[in-house]
Scaffold this active site. Structure first.
Site, PDB file in Angstrom:
ATOM      1  CG  HIS A   1      -1.796  -1.149   1.361  1.00  0.00           C
ATOM      2  ND1 HIS A   1      -2.077  -1.742   2.571  1.00  0.00           N
ATOM      3  CD2 HIS A   1      -2.460  -1.861   0.434  1.00  0.00           C
ATOM      4  CE1 HIS A   1      -2.899  -2.757   2.380  1.00  0.00           C
ATOM      5  NE2 HIS A   1      -3.138  -2.858   1.087  1.00  0.00           N
TER       6      HIS A   1
ATOM      7  CE  LYS B   1       1.936   3.591   5.512  1.00  0.00           C
ATOM      8  NZ  LYS B   1       1.499   2.461   4.685  1.00  0.00           N
TER       9      LYS B   1
ATOM     10  CE1 TYR C   1      -0.299   2.274   8.860  1.00  0.00           C
ATOM     11  CE2 TYR C   1      -0.685   0.072   9.717  1.00  0.00           C
ATOM     12  CZ  TYR C   1      -1.048   1.120   8.902  1.00  0.00           C
ATOM     13  OH  TYR C   1      -2.180   1.022   8.130  1.00  0.00           O
TER      14      TYR C   1
ATOM     15  CG  ASP D   1      -4.049  -5.940  -0.092  1.00  0.00           C
ATOM     16  OD1 ASP D   1      -4.233  -4.744  -0.394  1.00  0.00           O
ATOM     17  OD2 ASP D   1      -3.818  -6.312   1.072  1.00  0.00           O
TER      18      ASP D   1
END
Length: 184
Positions: free
Chosen positions: A62, A72, A132, A169
């Site tokens: 992503h 992140k 995250y 995905d």
């Protein structure tokens, strides 16, 4: 905290100093001053996400594009993942290359991923908790999914695994399509 260079500009692997005894353990997971001192970066985290997944779940790859891109700081609280990122920054010599590292509750490693990287992970143990922090808010209109098994970058995934993928995905875009959308 130990800061380990990865060979990619601004992509950092971090290993905390863990203090443990019979009662458990303690470690400092993030300190903005220490991070700035070692990396020269000053992320302002505004959102934190957590997921729980079972073994063989693959999430990603992503990214968010443009002004909505996100840096992140990634870590595993429980269990284990193979974390994979792909550098999509055209101006960098590592453009199109991938980096993979196992993050787990035992090594307490964290990965700082700068903006304009695609990110994904394969869960290696049942009941894995993954968290995250992001320096930008999620914006579904700027999200892209890079096909996890695109042959244009090094394939870091283990062989002979039946990956458990979301529909989104499984329909990820190929490398060229992602780059074309990022650099319009």
């Amino acid at each position: 905290m130990q800061f380990i260079e990865t060979g990619f500009k601004d992509l950092w692997l971090m290993e905390p100093k863990v203090f443990g005894d019979s009662r458990g353990y303690f470690f400092e997971a993030f300190n903005a001053n220490t991070f700035l001192e070692h990396t020269g970066l000053k992320p302002n985290f505004v959102q934190q996400n957590q997921s729980k997944s079972q073994k063989n779940v693959l999430r990603g790859l992503h990214l968010q594009t443009g002004d909505q891109s996100q840096a992140k700081l990634i870590r595993v609280i429980q269990g284990s993942v193979l974390d994979v990122v792909v550098d999509l920054r055209k101006e960098e010599p590592t453009f199109g290359k991938s980096y993979a590292i196992e993050l787990n509750e035992s090594n307490q490693r964290q990965l700082f991923v700068p903006r304009n990287f695609a990110h994904g992970f394969l869960v290696l143990e049942d009941d894995t908790l993954f968290t995250y922090s992001c320096d930008n808010y999620y914006n579904p209109q700027s999200e892209l999914t890079l096909k996890f098994d695109d042959p244009n970058f090094i394939n870091n995934w283990p062989e002979n695994i039946a990956f458990n993928l979301s529909e989104k995905d499984a329909k990820g875009l190929d490398f060229k399509s992602v780059i074309d959308r990022m650099y319009v």
